[in-house]
Design a protein around this motif. Structure first.
Motif, PDB file in Angstrom:
ATOM      1  N   PHE A   1      16.265  20.814 -10.232  1.00 47.57           N
ATOM      2  CA  PHE A   1      16.611  19.755 -11.241  1.00 47.57           C
ATOM      3  C   PHE A   1      15.591  19.031 -11.408  1.00 47.57           C
ATOM      4  O   PHE A   1      14.838  18.278 -10.225  1.00 47.57           O
ATOM      5  CB  PHE A   1      17.899  18.874 -10.601  1.00 47.57           C
ATOM      6  N   VAL A   2      15.090  18.761 -12.514  1.00 48.96           N
ATOM      7  CA  VAL A   2      13.962  18.152 -12.930  1.00 48.96           C
ATOM      8  C   VAL A   2      13.815  16.976 -13.881  1.00 48.96           C
ATOM      9  O   VAL A   2      14.600  16.968 -14.694  1.00 48.96           O
ATOM     10  CB  VAL A   2      12.718  19.149 -13.381  1.00 48.96           C
ATOM     11  N   PHE A   3      13.315  15.800 -13.446  1.00 47.61           N
ATOM     12  CA  PHE A   3      12.889  14.858 -14.286  1.00 47.61           C
ATOM     13  C   PHE A   3      11.490  14.532 -14.397  1.00 47.61           C
ATOM     14  O   PHE A   3      10.949  14.105 -13.546  1.00 47.61           O
ATOM     15  CB  PHE A   3      13.713  13.420 -14.194  1.00 47.61           C
ATOM     16  N   VAL A   4      11.008  14.709 -15.633  1.00 51.42           N
ATOM     17  CA  VAL A   4       9.474  14.370 -15.821  1.00 51.42           C
ATOM     18  C   VAL A   4       9.393  13.616 -17.333  1.00 51.42           C
ATOM     19  O   VAL A   4      10.448  13.921 -18.127  1.00 51.42           O
ATOM     20  CB  VAL A   4       8.548  15.468 -16.170  1.00 51.42           C
ATOM     21  N   PRO A   5       8.657  12.729 -17.322  1.00 56.38           N
ATOM     22  CA  PRO A   5       8.623  12.015 -18.808  1.00 56.38           C
ATOM     23  C   PRO A   5       8.589  12.990 -19.944  1.00 56.38           C
ATOM     24  O   PRO A   5       7.463  13.876 -19.546  1.00 56.38           O
ATOM     25  CB  PRO A   5       7.621  10.983 -18.648  1.00 56.38           C
ATOM     26  N   SER A   6       8.673  12.517 -21.251  1.00 52.54           N
ATOM     27  CA  SER A   6       8.255  13.443 -22.370  1.00 52.54           C
ATOM     28  C   SER A   6       6.736  13.610 -22.298  1.00 52.54           C
ATOM     29  O   SER A   6       6.044  12.492 -22.110  1.00 52.54           O
ATOM     30  CB  SER A   6       8.646  12.190 -23.553  1.00 52.54           C
ATOM     31  N   GLY A   7       6.332  14.992 -22.668  1.00 47.33           N
ATOM     32  CA  GLY A   7       5.154  15.189 -22.440  1.00 47.33           C
ATOM     33  C   GLY A   7       4.553  16.069 -21.371  1.00 47.33           C
ATOM     34  O   GLY A   7       3.611  16.787 -21.357  1.00 47.33           O
ATOM     35  N   ALA A   8       5.360  16.036 -20.350  1.00 46.02           N
ATOM     36  CA  ALA A   8       5.004  16.578 -19.291  1.00 46.02           C
ATOM     37  C   ALA A   8       5.837  18.015 -18.948  1.00 46.02           C
ATOM     38  O   ALA A   8       5.462  18.821 -17.953  1.00 46.02           O
ATOM     39  CB  ALA A   8       5.390  15.744 -17.709  1.00 46.02           C
ATOM     40  N   GLY A   9       6.835  18.235 -19.841  1.00 43.33           N
ATOM     41  CA  GLY A   9       7.713  19.428 -19.434  1.00 43.33           C
ATOM     42  C   GLY A   9       7.226  20.641 -19.765  1.00 43.33           C
ATOM     43  O   GLY A   9       7.229  21.565 -18.688  1.00 43.33           O
ATOM     44  N   ALA A  10       6.028  20.900 -20.594  1.00 38.77           N
ATOM     45  CA  ALA A  10       5.304  22.069 -20.671  1.00 38.77           C
ATOM     46  C   ALA A  10       4.611  22.557 -19.457  1.00 38.77           C
ATOM     47  O   ALA A  10       4.697  23.802 -19.024  1.00 38.77           O
ATOM     48  CB  ALA A  10       4.587  22.208 -21.891  1.00 38.77           C
ATOM     49  N   ALA A  11       3.923  21.613 -18.730  1.00 38.37           N
ATOM     50  CA  ALA A  11       3.396  21.777 -17.688  1.00 38.37           C
ATOM     51  C   ALA A  11       4.344  22.092 -16.410  1.00 38.37           C
ATOM     52  O   ALA A  11       3.756  23.272 -15.806  1.00 38.37           O
ATOM     53  CB  ALA A  11       2.504  20.631 -17.273  1.00 38.37           C
ATOM     54  N   VAL A  12       5.528  21.502 -16.401  1.00 34.78           N
ATOM     55  CA  VAL A  12       6.559  21.994 -15.323  1.00 34.78           C
ATOM     56  C   VAL A  12       6.806  23.720 -15.826  1.00 34.78           C
ATOM     57  O   VAL A  12       6.742  24.350 -14.873  1.00 34.78           O
ATOM     58  CB  VAL A  12       7.550  21.168 -15.207  1.00 34.78           C
ATOM     59  N   MET A  13       7.139  23.800 -16.727  1.00 39.92           N
ATOM     60  CA  MET A  13       7.664  24.984 -17.237  1.00 39.92           C
ATOM     61  C   MET A  13       6.734  26.182 -17.055  1.00 39.92           C
ATOM     62  O   MET A  13       6.936  27.364 -16.419  1.00 39.92           O
ATOM     63  CB  MET A  13       7.991  25.092 -18.915  1.00 39.92           C
ATOM     64  N   LYS A  14       5.502  25.878 -17.264  1.00 40.80           N
ATOM     65  CA  LYS A  14       4.081  26.706 -16.962  1.00 40.80           C
ATOM     66  C   LYS A  14       4.170  27.344 -15.610  1.00 40.80           C
ATOM     67  O   LYS A  14       4.045  28.362 -15.139  1.00 40.80           O
ATOM     68  CB  LYS A  14       3.235  26.488 -17.636  1.00 40.80           C
ATOM     69  N   GLN A  15       3.890  26.190 -14.716  1.00 40.92           N
ATOM     70  CA  GLN A  15       3.866  26.275 -13.289  1.00 40.92           C
ATOM     71  C   GLN A  15       5.104  26.889 -12.726  1.00 40.92           C
ATOM     72  O   GLN A  15       5.030  27.732 -11.665  1.00 40.92           O
ATOM     73  CB  GLN A  15       3.771  25.107 -12.674  1.00 40.92           C
ATOM     74  N   PHE A  16       6.358  26.686 -13.117  1.00 37.80           N
ATOM     75  CA  PHE A  16       7.578  27.307 -12.886  1.00 37.80           C
ATOM     76  C   PHE A  16       7.428  28.816 -12.796  1.00 37.80           C
ATOM     77  O   PHE A  16       7.822  29.616 -12.064  1.00 37.80           O
ATOM     78  CB  PHE A  16       8.740  26.824 -13.534  1.00 37.80           C
ATOM     79  N   ALA A  17       6.892  29.301 -14.104  1.00 39.10           N
ATOM     80  CA  ALA A  17       7.066  30.789 -14.388  1.00 39.10           C
ATOM     81  C   ALA A  17       5.713  31.374 -13.536  1.00 39.10           C
ATOM     82  O   ALA A  17       5.976  32.404 -13.068  1.00 39.10           O
ATOM     83  CB  ALA A  17       6.559  30.873 -15.842  1.00 39.10           C
TER      84      ALA A  17
END
Ligand code: DHB
Length: 368
Positions: free
Chosen positions: A199-215
């Motif tokens: 489960f993730v909460f990051v502020p607007s603008g940080a989601g793409a970095a999480v997604m990239k690292q997740f993959a």
């Protein structure tokens, strides 16, 4: 107050720095609202004064002080992150200036001043719906990963409490710094822990970095589901996130794919006015915030005094591009529908497609 016939809105936003997309979205939405609804309301000429606080709370407070004392603004608005909103609350109280929070989403913000009205959302509001959905969908063991400040702590707490209530468990609660976060070491830990979901909460603008690292860390291949509040699949960035985002389930109050006539018009007009930019949940908070200000000015018959305006803001009920919404007169916080959404690809574009709705959700943080 201004002696002339102008009505001034001081819009303080992060226009540069880490939260710049929030500022860009909200300013664009406020300007769209004005273009569509005119700049004369109840005989007053609306003047929008935009200030860049770079998302640093000391700057927000200083700019708010200048706007109140020098510019004599009738309303303060914007507030990209929680610390900026909290830093300004005492100025709103002392000067009796209504303060419309269009972005920041920690539950307690509205309690920091009786002059605060919120048109964004709260993290408890968004998180609880997902904790109801998850255990019914095979997700029992969850690791949480949140930005280490107000909204992240709210998301972590309310998601966890509700998940436990529903028979699930949070096996680990990870927090990453707000400024310059490096998600990689945290995601490696999650991979090793092998929960059903992250489960993730990051502020607007940080989601793409999480997604990239997740993959990149292979969490998707390891069968770990990514879930979160809709901040992580932010419409401002979603289309560039790639296939790793497909299937991600989130809960939130706004999707650019919300299938109403009003939203279709909103998305089209916003996009047309901004070189194809898709509006996100920040834009809708700004657009609706302007609506709340315009209508309050009408009910106060153009007086523009703080208390009269505030009275006109409380209790407003209207259709937003997000769906029906309501400003609770008691709490001055937003009551709205919360949607469950799944990222899907349609005509080569990624969207948060709504598949369920919980109607009229009040901020669960206010009940405590
Ligand atoms: C806050 C900021 C965000 O960008 C967001 O998506 C949610 C909350 C905040 O600081 O309150």
């Amino acid at each position: 107050l201004a002696q002339d016939n102008t009505f001034k809105i001081g819009l303080i936003l992060p226009m540069t720095g880490q939260q710049a997309t929030t500022g860009r979205q909200i300013e664009a939405a406020a300007r769209l609202y004005m273009a569509q609804n005119g700049d004369t309301v109840a005989g007053k000429k609306i003047q929008l004064i935009v200030k860049d606080d770079t998302s640093l709370p000391d700057a927000t407070r200083r700019l708010a002080q200048e706007l109140v004392v020098n510019d004599k603004v009738n309303v303060l608005a914007g507030f990209g992150i929680t610390p900026s909103a909290l830093a300004t609350a005492p100025i709103a109280t002392q000067s009796k200036t209504p303060m419309v929070v269009m972005a920041a989403a920690t539950s307690s913000i509205t309690q920091a001043s009786p002059y605060i009205v919120r048109t964004s959302f709260t993290l408890p509001q968004a998180s609880v719906a997902l904790a109801d959905w998850a255990p019914k969908n095979g997700i029992k063991k969850v690791v949480t990963l949140v930005s280490d400040y107000g909204p992240g702590i709210d998301a972590e707490k309310y998601f966890k409490e509700r998940l436990i209530f529903n028979g699930g468990q949070v096996t680990e609660a990870l927090r990453v710094p707000l400024r310059g976060p490096d998600f990689a070491p945290f995601l490696q830990k999650v991979r090793d822990a092998k929960p059903d979901a992250l489960f993730v909460f990051v502020p607007s603008g940080a989601g793409a970095a999480v997604m990239k690292q997740f993959a990149e860390r292979g969490l998707d291949k390891a069968g770990i589901k990514l879930i979160g509040t809709g901040d992580v699949t932010d419409d401002d960035q979603l289309n560039d996130m790639g296939d790793v985002a497909v299937g991600v389930v989130t809960s939130h109050h706004y999707s650019a794919a919300h299938p109403s006539a009003m939203n279709k018009k909103f998305v089209e007009a916003f996009s047309k006015a901004n070189k194809g930019l898709r509006p996100n949940f920040m834009a809708v908070g700004g657009y609706d915030g302007m609506r709340v200000i315009y209508e309050a000015l009408k009910t106060s018959k153009g007086q523009g005094g703080g208390d009269a305006l505030l009275a006109g803001m409380k209790g407003q009920i209207f259709e937003s591009p997000r769906g029906k919404m309501f400003i609770d007169a008691q709490t001055r916080d937003v009551v709205q529908d919360i949607y469950l959404r799944k990222v899907e690809k349609k005509d080569g574009q990624l969207y948060n497609v709504e598949f369920d709705v919980i109607k009229d959700v009040k901020d669960p943080g206010k009940a405590k």
